[in-house]
Design a protein around this motif. Structure first.
Motif, PDB file in Angstrom:
ATOM      1  N   VAL A  72       8.037  16.227  36.887  1.00 47.26           N
ATOM      2  CA  VAL A  72       7.901  17.122  35.735  1.00 47.26           C
ATOM      3  C   VAL A  72       8.284  16.464  34.414  1.00 47.26           C
ATOM      4  O   VAL A  72       8.081  17.052  33.349  1.00 47.26           O
ATOM      5  CB  VAL A  72       8.735  18.415  35.924  1.00 47.26           C
ATOM      6  CG1 VAL A  72       8.352  19.107  37.229  1.00 47.26           C
ATOM      7  CG2 VAL A  72      10.231  18.133  35.883  1.00 47.26           C
ATOM      8  N   ALA A  73       8.829  15.248  34.473  1.00 51.75           N
ATOM      9  CA  ALA A  73       9.407  14.622  33.275  1.00 51.75           C
ATOM     10  C   ALA A  73       8.402  14.445  32.139  1.00 51.75           C
ATOM     11  O   ALA A  73       8.765  14.584  30.966  1.00 51.75           O
ATOM     12  CB  ALA A  73      10.027  13.271  33.639  1.00 51.75           C
ATOM     13  N   ASP A  74       7.146  14.139  32.475  1.00 52.58           N
ATOM     14  CA  ASP A  74       6.162  13.891  31.408  1.00 52.58           C
ATOM     15  C   ASP A  74       5.088  14.978  31.334  1.00 52.58           C
ATOM     16  O   ASP A  74       4.009  14.760  30.778  1.00 52.58           O
ATOM     17  CB  ASP A  74       5.509  12.516  31.588  1.00 52.58           C
ATOM     18  CG  ASP A  74       4.796  12.372  32.924  1.00 52.58           C
ATOM     19  OD1 ASP A  74       4.885  13.305  33.751  1.00 52.58           O
ATOM     20  OD2 ASP A  74       4.139  11.330  33.139  1.00 52.58           O
ATOM     21  N   TRP A  75       5.374  16.134  31.873  1.00 50.95           N
ATOM     22  CA  TRP A  75       4.408  17.228  31.832  1.00 50.95           C
ATOM     23  C   TRP A  75       4.289  17.806  30.423  1.00 50.95           C
ATOM     24  O   TRP A  75       5.248  17.800  29.642  1.00 50.95           O
ATOM     25  CB  TRP A  75       4.812  18.327  32.809  1.00 50.95           C
ATOM     26  CG  TRP A  75       4.348  18.077  34.215  1.00 50.95           C
ATOM     27  CD1 TRP A  75       3.722  16.979  34.703  1.00 50.95           C
ATOM     28  CD2 TRP A  75       4.503  18.981  35.323  1.00 50.95           C
ATOM     29  NE1 TRP A  75       3.454  17.129  36.047  1.00 50.95           N
ATOM     30  CE2 TRP A  75       3.928  18.341  36.453  1.00 50.95           C
ATOM     31  CE3 TRP A  75       5.061  20.243  35.476  1.00 50.95           C
ATOM     32  CZ2 TRP A  75       3.898  18.936  37.706  1.00 50.95           C
ATOM     33  CZ3 TRP A  75       5.038  20.841  36.722  1.00 50.95           C
ATOM     34  CH2 TRP A  75       4.461  20.193  37.832  1.00 50.95           C
ATOM     35  N   THR A  76       3.130  18.366  30.144  1.00 52.87           N
ATOM     36  CA  THR A  76       2.888  19.040  28.874  1.00 52.87           C
ATOM     37  C   THR A  76       3.547  20.421  28.896  1.00 52.87           C
ATOM     38  O   THR A  76       3.891  20.950  29.962  1.00 52.87           O
ATOM     39  CB  THR A  76       1.385  19.222  28.643  1.00 52.87           C
ATOM     40  OG1 THR A  76       0.875  20.128  29.643  1.00 52.87           O
ATOM     41  CG2 THR A  76       0.653  17.888  28.716  1.00 52.87           C
ATOM     42  N   PRO A  77       3.740  21.026  27.722  1.00 53.33           N
ATOM     43  CA  PRO A  77       4.269  22.397  27.689  1.00 53.33           C
ATOM     44  C   PRO A  77       3.441  23.370  28.526  1.00 53.33           C
ATOM     45  O   PRO A  77       3.991  24.266  29.168  1.00 53.33           O
ATOM     46  CB  PRO A  77       4.225  22.758  26.204  1.00 53.33           C
ATOM     47  CG  PRO A  77       4.390  21.448  25.514  1.00 53.33           C
ATOM     48  CD  PRO A  77       3.637  20.457  26.366  1.00 53.33           C
ATOM     49  N   GLU A  78       2.107  23.184  28.517  1.00 51.88           N
ATOM     50  CA  GLU A  78       1.252  24.077  29.309  1.00 51.88           C
ATOM     51  C   GLU A  78       1.546  23.933  30.803  1.00 51.88           C
ATOM     52  O   GLU A  78       1.580  24.921  31.540  1.00 51.88           O
ATOM     53  CB  GLU A  78      -0.222  23.756  29.056  1.00 51.88           C
ATOM     54  CG  GLU A  78      -0.747  24.160  27.688  1.00 51.88           C
ATOM     55  CD  GLU A  78      -0.451  23.138  26.609  1.00 51.88           C
ATOM     56  OE1 GLU A  78      -0.828  23.386  25.445  1.00 51.88           O
ATOM     57  OE2 GLU A  78       0.171  22.095  26.908  1.00 51.88           O
ATOM     58  N   GLN A  79       1.747  22.705  31.258  1.00 55.13           N
ATOM     59  CA  GLN A  79       2.038  22.481  32.672  1.00 55.13           C
ATOM     60  C   GLN A  79       3.406  23.034  33.043  1.00 55.13           C
ATOM     61  O   GLN A  79       3.573  23.663  34.095  1.00 55.13           O
ATOM     62  CB  GLN A  79       1.973  20.984  32.985  1.00 55.13           C
ATOM     63  CG  GLN A  79       0.573  20.400  32.966  1.00 55.13           C
ATOM     64  CD  GLN A  79       0.598  18.887  33.115  1.00 55.13           C
ATOM     65  OE1 GLN A  79       1.202  18.175  32.318  1.00 55.13           O
ATOM     66  NE2 GLN A  79      -0.062  18.390  34.163  1.00 55.13           N
ATOM     67  N   LEU A  80       4.393  22.792  32.198  1.00 54.08           N
ATOM     68  CA  LEU A  80       5.743  23.292  32.475  1.00 54.08           C
ATOM     69  C   LEU A  80       5.761  24.813  32.506  1.00 54.08           C
ATOM     70  O   LEU A  80       6.393  25.423  33.387  1.00 54.08           O
ATOM     71  CB  LEU A  80       6.715  22.763  31.423  1.00 54.08           C
ATOM     72  CG  LEU A  80       7.024  21.262  31.484  1.00 54.08           C
ATOM     73  CD1 LEU A  80       7.734  20.816  30.205  1.00 54.08           C
ATOM     74  CD2 LEU A  80       7.862  20.937  32.705  1.00 54.08           C
ATOM     75  N   ALA A  81       5.078  25.425  31.560  1.00 54.10           N
ATOM     76  CA  ALA A  81       5.028  26.890  31.522  1.00 54.10           C
ATOM     77  C   ALA A  81       4.389  27.437  32.784  1.00 54.10           C
ATOM     78  O   ALA A  81       4.877  28.412  33.380  1.00 54.10           O
ATOM     79  CB  ALA A  81       4.262  27.361  30.287  1.00 54.10           C
ATOM     80  N   GLY A  82       3.307  26.826  33.222  1.00 52.56           N
ATOM     81  CA  GLY A  82       2.630  27.303  34.418  1.00 52.56           C
ATOM     82  C   GLY A  82       3.484  27.203  35.657  1.00 52.56           C
ATOM     83  O   GLY A  82       3.479  28.102  36.512  1.00 52.56           O
ATOM     84  N   GLN A  83       4.258  26.115  35.776  1.00 48.28           N
ATOM     85  CA  GLN A  83       5.029  25.878  36.986  1.00 48.28           C
ATOM     86  C   GLN A  83       6.188  26.841  37.168  1.00 48.28           C
ATOM     87  O   GLN A  83       6.795  26.896  38.238  1.00 48.28           O
ATOM     88  CB  GLN A  83       5.549  24.436  36.986  1.00 48.28           C
ATOM     89  CG  GLN A  83       6.141  23.964  38.299  1.00 48.28           C
ATOM     90  CD  GLN A  83       5.148  24.018  39.454  1.00 48.28           C
ATOM     91  OE1 GLN A  83       4.014  23.576  39.331  1.00 48.28           O
ATOM     92  NE2 GLN A  83       5.564  24.578  40.588  1.00 48.28           N
ATOM     93  N   VAL A  84       6.483  27.647  36.148  1.00 45.92           N
ATOM     94  CA  VAL A  84       7.551  28.645  36.295  1.00 45.92           C
ATOM     95  C   VAL A  84       6.990  30.067  36.379  1.00 45.92           C
ATOM     96  O   VAL A  84       7.738  31.040  36.241  1.00 45.92           O
ATOM     97  CB  VAL A  84       8.600  28.535  35.162  1.00 45.92           C
ATOM     98  CG1 VAL A  84       9.248  27.161  35.181  1.00 45.92           C
ATOM     99  CG2 VAL A  84       8.003  28.858  33.797  1.00 45.92           C
ATOM    100  N   ILE A  85       5.681  30.195  36.621  1.00 45.93           N
ATOM    101  CA  ILE A  85       5.052  31.518  36.696  1.00 45.93           C
ATOM    102  C   ILE A  85       4.356  31.697  38.035  1.00 45.93           C
ATOM    103  O   ILE A  85       3.583  30.846  38.471  1.00 45.93           O
ATOM    104  CB  ILE A  85       4.023  31.719  35.551  1.00 45.93           C
ATOM    105  CG1 ILE A  85       4.708  31.636  34.185  1.00 45.93           C
ATOM    106  CG2 ILE A  85       3.313  33.068  35.708  1.00 45.93           C
ATOM    107  CD1 ILE A  85       3.731  31.649  33.010  1.00 45.93           C
ATOM    108  N   ALA A 380       4.250  28.459  24.004  1.00 50.80           N
ATOM    109  CA  ALA A 380       4.627  28.418  22.588  1.00 50.80           C
ATOM    110  C   ALA A 380       6.137  28.270  22.430  1.00 50.80           C
ATOM    111  O   ALA A 380       6.612  27.536  21.546  1.00 50.80           O
ATOM    112  CB  ALA A 380       4.142  29.680  21.879  1.00 50.80           C
ATOM    113  N   ALA A 381       6.910  28.946  23.290  1.00 50.53           N
ATOM    114  CA  ALA A 381       8.366  28.857  23.218  1.00 50.53           C
ATOM    115  C   ALA A 381       8.865  27.464  23.593  1.00 50.53           C
ATOM    116  O   ALA A 381       9.875  26.984  23.064  1.00 50.53           O
ATOM    117  CB  ALA A 381       8.998  29.909  24.124  1.00 50.53           C
ATOM    118  N   ILE A 382       8.154  26.801  24.495  1.00 52.52           N
ATOM    119  CA  ILE A 382       8.507  25.419  24.856  1.00 52.52           C
ATOM    120  C   ILE A 382       8.180  24.480  23.690  1.00 52.52           C
ATOM    121  O   ILE A 382       8.987  23.616  23.317  1.00 52.52           O
ATOM    122  CB  ILE A 382       7.759  24.989  26.132  1.00 52.52           C
ATOM    123  CG1 ILE A 382       8.220  25.826  27.332  1.00 52.52           C
ATOM    124  CG2 ILE A 382       7.988  23.504  26.407  1.00 52.52           C
ATOM    125  CD1 ILE A 382       7.366  25.635  28.568  1.00 52.52           C
TER     126      ILE A 382
END
Length: 435
Positions: A72-85, A380-382
């Motif tokens: 997850v270290a180099d993921w985009t905000p979109e990827q990070l947001a998705g992985q918590v939903i 957006a919050a990320i």
């Protein structure tokens, strides 16, 4: 960037395991002796190896935690947001959730009774979602969950085996305890294991069970027979036994609804209930099943939409930082903290519930009312650092680490061809043991 707490916990576990072997040196060997040096080198290598592969309290190994952190270290905000939903969808077409998972990079979806037709269609859905995660470049399983508690909450009714309400688990434990035996907890454990294997045969990786709530009886409008018992000790024994059974099946279980919904006199599907129980009473009653579940290896805990006056008054527990702190620090839970459905009436009309939940300490957001809009809001919050980088990486990393565990367990624990027949037999045995 500061090392996230979840990674620090893994590193502490490694150090503890290594230090545990410090006194094992052969007392007859001199530190300068070549023989002693060779032995110490062998022991050190063995300790390093065991430290990397020894499971943490919630399932993954330190190596899997570190692997997840790198992923997850180099993921985009979109990827990070998705992985918590964990998304909500309204269709029986397998391509609908699959497309949503691909486009929004979701951790996965929750399948409800409105999404299912028959066993073939369920397998097509779980297969499509799994393929979507792979097509998105993730080589670990999707979170594909279902509320399959037994009794009144069974979203695969007519597709998976029919288990009695979880009250039967408490009754089986009580009956056996009265006779001075341990057979009741074995039966509960086997029921959970058989159910978990059957769910895996249908393509599920998570089950939103068992219910650890201690009911207060008729004044409890929400939980009722979903609870194993009104007795904390019985509820604690039954819940921990179920967790062990699910772990043995290689499926992620989710004891719920922390810190305990059974004492609430209002329904969080409709409003935000207030739980005015004092902290000491919470410890002696409502928290006991969660304490035993964590000790039994619970990989995830679901938080409730309750205003818990003794912990963080005025906020739903799912949005309350002090509740997450209590879960981590006093309860010593290191696994994935997941919210109850964010589409429920207790929180659905609050401003930015998903963002606030992640900020407070949630790792997974379950079934927001509008999945796509929630993904945009969290992204957006990320981007704005309203959700701090270390917090979102901690959350996403925990989820990935747990899915790496589930992947490993599913490889080690094959699903028997007669999983459905075994589940039916286990359900019948549980029902009989409760009488």
């Amino acid at each position: 960037m500061r090392t996230p707490r979840w990674r620090r916990a893994a590193l502490v576990a490694v150090s503890t395991l290594l230090c545990a072997g410090c006194g094992l040196m052969d007392a007859g060997s001199s530190p300068s002796s070549p023989e002693g040096a060779d032995r110490r080198g062998t022991e050190s290598a063995a300790s390093d190896s065991s430290a990397e592969t020894a499971a943490l309290t919630w399932g993954p190994t330190p190596q899997e935690v570190e692997q997840a952190s790198r992923i997850v270290a180099d993921w985009t905000p979109e990827q990070l947001a998705g992985q918590v939903i964990v998304g909500r969808y309204h269709s029986t077409d397998p391509e609908v959730p699959a497309q949503m998972v691909r486009e929004l990079h979701l951790a996965g979806v929750s399948v409800t009774n409105g999404n299912v037709l028959d066993a073939e269609q369920v397998r097509a859905t779980t297969s499509a979602v799994s393929a979507a995660v792979a097509e998105d470049g993730r080589d670990f399983p999707a979170v594909i969950g279902v509320d399959e508690e037994g009794g009144s909450v069974a979203h695969l009714r007519g597709i998976a085996s029919t288990f009695p309400a979880f009250r039967s688990a408490g009754d089986a434990v009580d009956r056996d305890r009265a006779e001075g035996g341990r057979e009741g907890r074995r039966i509960v454990r086997e029921a959970a294991r058989a159910s978990g294997l059957e769910l895996r045969s249908l393509g599920f990786t998570w089950v939103f069970a068992p219910v650890g709530d201690v009911t207060i009886g008729s004044a409890d409008p929400t939980i009722g027979s979903r609870s194993p018992s009104s007795d904390p000790r019985t509820a604690a024994t039954a819940t921990a036994a179920a967790v062990r059974g699910y772990v043995a099946a290689g499926i992620v279980s989710t004891p719920k609804h922390f810190p305990g919904h059974g004492g609430a006199t209002a329904d969080s599907h409709e409003v935000l209930p207030t739980l005015s129980t004092g902290l000491e009473e919470l410890r002696q009653r409502d928290l006991l099943p969660f304490k035993t579940s964590i000790r039994a290896g619970a990989p995830a805990i679901m938080l409730s939409h309750l205003d818990v006056q003794a912990l963080d008054p005025g906020l739903p527990a799912t949005l309350a930082p002090r509740v997450y702190d209590f879960l981590r620090q006093e309860m010593r839970f290191e696994g994935v903290a997941i919210t109850d459905s964010l589409g429920m009436g207790a929180v659905a009309d609050l401003p930015l519930p998903a963002v606030r939940a992640v900020q407070a300490g949630a790792d997974l957001l379950l079934m927001p009312a509008d999945t796509a809009n929630t993904h945009r809001t969290v992204t957006a919050a990320i981007r704005s650092s309203e959700i701090k980088p270390e917090r979102i990486q901690e959350a996403a990393g925990r989820v990935v680490a747990l899915q790496l565990w589930q992947q490993r367990m599913s490889q080690e624990l094959s699903v028997p061809e007669d999983a459905a027949e075994r589940a039916e037999a286990a359900a019948s045995e549980l029902e009989a043991a409760a009488w």
